[in-house]
Design an enzyme around this catalytic site. Structure first.
Site, PDB file in Angstrom:
ATOM      1  N   VAL A   1      58.226 -42.281   8.415  1.00 53.99           N
ATOM      2  CA  VAL A   1      56.794 -40.928   8.455  1.00 53.99           C
ATOM      3  C   VAL A   1      56.212 -40.965   7.173  1.00 53.99           C
ATOM      4  O   VAL A   1      54.922 -41.143   7.091  1.00 53.99           O
ATOM      5  CB  VAL A   1      57.602 -38.882   8.708  1.00 53.99           C
ATOM      6  CG1 VAL A   1      56.390 -38.579   8.364  1.00 53.99           C
ATOM      7  CG2 VAL A   1      58.682 -39.782  10.124  1.00 53.99           C
ATOM      8  N   CYS A   2      56.532 -40.782   6.060  1.00 55.25           N
ATOM      9  CA  CYS A   2      55.358 -41.044   4.750  1.00 55.25           C
ATOM     10  C   CYS A   2      55.417 -41.869   4.412  1.00 55.25           C
ATOM     11  O   CYS A   2      53.918 -42.576   4.038  1.00 55.25           O
ATOM     12  CB  CYS A   2      57.020 -40.590   3.566  1.00 55.25           C
ATOM     13  SG  CYS A   2      57.489 -39.040   3.285  1.00 55.25           S
ATOM     14  N   ASP A   3      55.560 -43.511   4.823  1.00 57.54           N
ATOM     15  CA  ASP A   3      55.284 -44.463   4.477  1.00 57.54           C
ATOM     16  C   ASP A   3      53.824 -44.279   5.375  1.00 57.54           C
ATOM     17  O   ASP A   3      52.855 -44.944   5.345  1.00 57.54           O
ATOM     18  CB  ASP A   3      56.012 -45.441   4.889  1.00 57.54           C
ATOM     19  CG  ASP A   3      55.181 -47.140   5.169  1.00 57.54           C
ATOM     20  OD1 ASP A   3      55.634 -47.924   4.105  1.00 57.54           O
ATOM     21  OD2 ASP A   3      54.701 -47.886   5.918  1.00 57.54           O
TER      22      ASP A   3
END
Length: 165
Positions: free
Chosen positions: A58-60
């Site tokens: 998700v952060c990527d």
């Protein structure tokens, strides 16, 4: 404080909750070359996204999306803050093909995390949140994402950045 869960379990966020209309708190973080950076080092409209770790899906995806979409907005920069080490952030930027992305490490002092109320107690990670700061350092948009493992509201943050001056 914002009510946030991580993996469905409530977590306590440490620091000061930021609200729309507040003056953006200053902070000291490290860039990928280990140089100290503060809010004042970045001018214009800023989308500041705090993420737990660039090495998660998700952060990527979030960092890629904000950087790709904000590149089409004049005078808007994206700052992604995590507690990942600067070396890991630099490696991620290269692997992601985002050499111009601004990733900042809060690992040393949690200065950003405490100033913006996103430090997850007991985990030394930052909660997922998005702040839009205008060129006068006024906070014009805030989202503390309710579940840390979910995506933020990209459209609302990008619209707020378009409206900010």
């Amino acid at each position: 404080m914002a009510h946030v869960t991580f993996g469905g379990k409530p977590v306590t966020l440490l620091g000061n909750e930021v609200k729309v209309g507040d003056k953006a708190p200053n902070f000291t973080v490290l860039d990928n070359a280990l140089n100290e950076k503060t809010l004042d080092d970045f001018k214009g409209v800023r989308i500041i996204a705090s993420v737990p770790s660039l090495d998660t899906g998700v952060c990527d995806a979030e960092t890629r999306r904000f950087n790709e979409e904000a590149a089409r907005l004049d005078g808007v920069s994206v700052l992604t803050v995590s507690v990942d080490l600067p070396f890991a952030q630099k490696r991620w930027c290269g692997a992601a093909g985002l050499e111009n992305a601004i990733t900042l490490s809060d690992h040393r002092d949690l200065s950003f995390g405490k100033a913006y109320g996103v430090v997850i107690e007991g985990l030394r990670l930052l909660a997922r949140a998005v702040f839009v700061v205008d060129s006068n350092n006024n906070v014009t948009y805030v989202e503390y994402v309710k579940e840390v493992t979910e995506h933020p509201n990209y459209e609302a943050a990008l619209e707020a950045a378009k409206r900010a001056k």
